[in-house]
Design a protein around this motif. Structure first.
Motif, PDB file in Angstrom:
ATOM      1  N   GLU A   3      19.438  -1.440   8.050  1.00 23.62           N
ATOM      2  CA  GLU A   3      18.716  -2.348   9.066  1.00 23.62           C
ATOM      3  C   GLU A   3      17.537  -3.126   8.209  1.00 23.62           C
ATOM      4  OE1 GLU A   3      16.698  -2.441  12.642  1.00 23.62           O
ATOM      5  OE2 GLU A   3      17.923  -0.475  12.841  1.00 23.62           O
ATOM      6  N   GLN A   4      17.656  -4.442   7.787  1.00 24.51           N
ATOM      7  CA  GLN A   4      16.749  -5.006   7.546  1.00 24.51           C
ATOM      8  C   GLN A   4      15.244  -5.287   8.718  1.00 24.51           C
ATOM      9  OE1 GLN A   4      15.733  -5.960   4.105  1.00 24.51           O
ATOM     10  NE2 GLN A   4      17.974  -4.518   3.810  1.00 24.51           N
ATOM     11  N   ILE A   5      14.121  -5.368   8.297  1.00 18.47           N
ATOM     12  CA  ILE A   5      12.908  -5.511   8.531  1.00 18.47           C
ATOM     13  C   ILE A   5      12.762  -7.530   8.621  1.00 18.47           C
ATOM     14  CG2 ILE A   5      10.415  -4.901   9.638  1.00 18.47           C
ATOM     15  CD1 ILE A   5      13.066  -3.113   9.899  1.00 18.47           C
ATOM     16  N   ILE A  10       6.719  -7.588   9.346  1.00 17.45           N
ATOM     17  CA  ILE A  10       5.576  -7.070   8.516  1.00 17.45           C
ATOM     18  C   ILE A  10       4.459  -7.705   7.956  1.00 17.45           C
ATOM     19  CG2 ILE A  10       5.329  -6.812   6.343  1.00 17.45           C
ATOM     20  CD1 ILE A  10       8.728  -6.587   6.072  1.00 17.45           C
ATOM     21  N   LYS A  11       4.350  -9.129   8.286  1.00 15.16           N
ATOM     22  CA  LYS A  11       3.300 -10.130   8.057  1.00 15.16           C
ATOM     23  C   LYS A  11       2.231  -9.306   9.517  1.00 15.16           C
ATOM     24  CE  LYS A  11       4.819 -13.738   5.662  1.00 15.16           C
ATOM     25  NZ  LYS A  11       5.100 -15.468   5.631  1.00 15.16           N
ATOM     26  N   LYS A  12       2.570  -9.662  10.337  1.00 16.64           N
ATOM     27  CA  LYS A  12       2.137  -8.673  11.897  1.00 16.64           C
ATOM     28  C   LYS A  12       0.990  -7.342  11.147  1.00 16.64           C
ATOM     29  CE  LYS A  12       2.261  -8.298  17.017  1.00 16.64           C
ATOM     30  NZ  LYS A  12       3.511  -8.331  17.750  1.00 16.64           N
ATOM     31  N   TRP A  13       2.025  -6.029  11.055  1.00 18.86           N
ATOM     32  CA  TRP A  13       1.600  -4.774  10.475  1.00 18.86           C
ATOM     33  C   TRP A  13       0.709  -5.350   9.844  1.00 18.86           C
ATOM     34  CZ3 TRP A  13       2.323  -0.589  11.642  1.00 18.86           C
ATOM     35  CH2 TRP A  13       1.713   0.787  11.296  1.00 18.86           C
ATOM     36  N   ASN A  14       0.838  -5.657   8.608  1.00 20.37           N
ATOM     37  CA  ASN A  14      -0.192  -5.623   7.664  1.00 20.37           C
ATOM     38  C   ASN A  14      -1.589  -6.068   7.967  1.00 20.37           C
ATOM     39  OD1 ASN A  14       1.504  -4.516   5.548  1.00 20.37           O
ATOM     40  ND2 ASN A  14       2.218  -6.515   4.649  1.00 20.37           N
ATOM     41  N   ARG A  15      -1.346  -8.012   8.315  1.00 22.30           N
ATOM     42  CA  ARG A  15      -2.773  -7.743   9.087  1.00 22.30           C
ATOM     43  C   ARG A  15      -3.363  -7.189  10.045  1.00 22.30           C
ATOM     44  NH1 ARG A  15      -0.091 -13.074  10.879  1.00 22.30           N
ATOM     45  NH2 ARG A  15       0.676 -12.397  12.200  1.00 22.30           N
ATOM     46  N   GLY A  16      -2.761  -6.436  10.459  1.00 20.09           N
ATOM     47  CA  GLY A  16      -2.974  -5.658  12.099  1.00 20.09           C
ATOM     48  C   GLY A  16      -3.858  -4.354  11.280  1.00 20.09           C
ATOM     49  N   SER A  17      -3.088  -3.970  10.257  1.00 25.41           N
ATOM     50  CA  SER A  17      -3.733  -2.617   9.387  1.00 25.41           C
ATOM     51  C   SER A  17      -5.051  -3.262   8.307  1.00 25.41           C
ATOM     52  CB  SER A  17      -2.708  -2.323   8.548  1.00 25.41           C
ATOM     53  OG  SER A  17      -1.421  -1.734   8.920  1.00 25.41           O
ATOM     54  N   LEU A  18      -5.101  -4.231   8.079  1.00 27.99           N
ATOM     55  CA  LEU A  18      -6.518  -5.246   7.860  1.00 27.99           C
ATOM     56  C   LEU A  18      -7.337  -5.022   8.377  1.00 27.99           C
ATOM     57  CD1 LEU A  18      -8.020  -6.043   4.989  1.00 27.99           C
ATOM     58  CD2 LEU A  18      -7.130  -8.345   5.770  1.00 27.99           C
ATOM     59  N   THR A  79       6.742  -2.049   5.692  1.00 26.50           N
ATOM     60  CA  THR A  79       5.730  -2.709   4.261  1.00 26.50           C
ATOM     61  C   THR A  79       6.553  -3.265   3.346  1.00 26.50           C
ATOM     62  OG1 THR A  79       5.072  -1.738   3.662  1.00 26.50           O
ATOM     63  CG2 THR A  79       3.338  -1.978   5.315  1.00 26.50           C
ATOM     64  N   GLN A  80       7.474  -2.528   2.932  1.00 27.92           N
ATOM     65  CA  GLN A  80       8.874  -3.439   2.214  1.00 27.92           C
ATOM     66  C   GLN A  80       9.869  -4.092   2.799  1.00 27.92           C
ATOM     67  OE1 GLN A  80       9.434   0.029  -0.754  1.00 27.92           O
ATOM     68  NE2 GLN A  80       7.931  -0.234  -1.542  1.00 27.92           N
ATOM     69  N   GLY A  81       9.935  -3.852   4.275  1.00 33.58           N
ATOM     70  CA  GLY A  81      11.627  -4.622   4.524  1.00 33.58           C
ATOM     71  C   GLY A  81      12.557  -3.862   4.879  1.00 33.58           C
ATOM     72  N   LYS A  82      12.058  -2.395   4.156  1.00 32.93           N
ATOM     73  CA  LYS A  82      12.942  -1.187   4.237  1.00 32.93           C
ATOM     74  C   LYS A  82      13.467  -0.488   5.992  1.00 32.93           C
ATOM     75  CE  LYS A  82      12.982  -1.456  -0.820  1.00 32.93           C
ATOM     76  NZ  LYS A  82      13.140  -1.057  -1.773  1.00 32.93           N
ATOM     77  N   ARG A  83      13.988   0.758   5.749  1.00 31.11           N
ATOM     78  CA  ARG A  83      14.577   1.902   6.859  1.00 31.11           C
ATOM     79  C   ARG A  83      15.016   2.612   5.341  1.00 31.11           C
ATOM     80  NH1 ARG A  83      12.394   0.339  11.999  1.00 31.11           N
ATOM     81  NH2 ARG A  83      13.250  -1.163  12.434  1.00 31.11           N
TER      82      ARG A  83
END
Length: 123
Positions: A3-5, A10-18, A79-83
């Motif tokens: 399953e791909q993300i 991913i962008k939302k996750w990275n922005r939120g983490s920053l 974050t790499q778009g994988k599961r």
């Protein structure tokens, strides 16, 4: 089937983490200056900053729950778009109880260190 993300997630996750990292760093760094030089208003500003930081942490935890990611390997894969495949997922699930205890111990040590530093600074 892997399953791909979605890239948007991913962008939302990275922005939120920053944002969370910046808020957490500001909370730690600004505590002493706001308490020493801001007096009453500094304390209120710091409490507001802590509130915003906690709100952002809760928001990130909701994202982790939605995407079922808890461990470092799961977060990196996300974050790499994988599961992770099923076997890797089971292995990571087995680590969670130990990680929770470790997080609690580290958080307690950090809190004790901050309290000790503030005590030494204020005396």
């Amino acid at each position: 089937m892997e399953e791909q993300i979605k890239e948007e997630d991913i962008k939302k996750w990275n922005r939120g983490s920053l944002i969370f990292f910046v808020l957490l760093a500001a909370t730690a760094v600004l505590a002493v200056p706001l308490f020493l030089y801001g007096h009453g208003i500094g304390v209120v500003l710091w409490i507001l900053l802590v509130g915003v930081t906690v709100y952002d942490a809760v928001r990130i935890e909701k994202q982790k729950k939605i995407h079922n990611i808890q461990t470092y390997r799961e977060i990196v894969a996300f974050t790499q778009g994988k599961r992770l495949d099923e076997i890797e997922k089971i292995r990571e699930s087995a680590k969670r109880p130990y990680q929770t205890v470790l997080y609690a111990i580290v958080a307690g040590c950090c809190a004790a260190a901050v309290c000790l530093m503030m005590l030494l600074i204020l005396d």
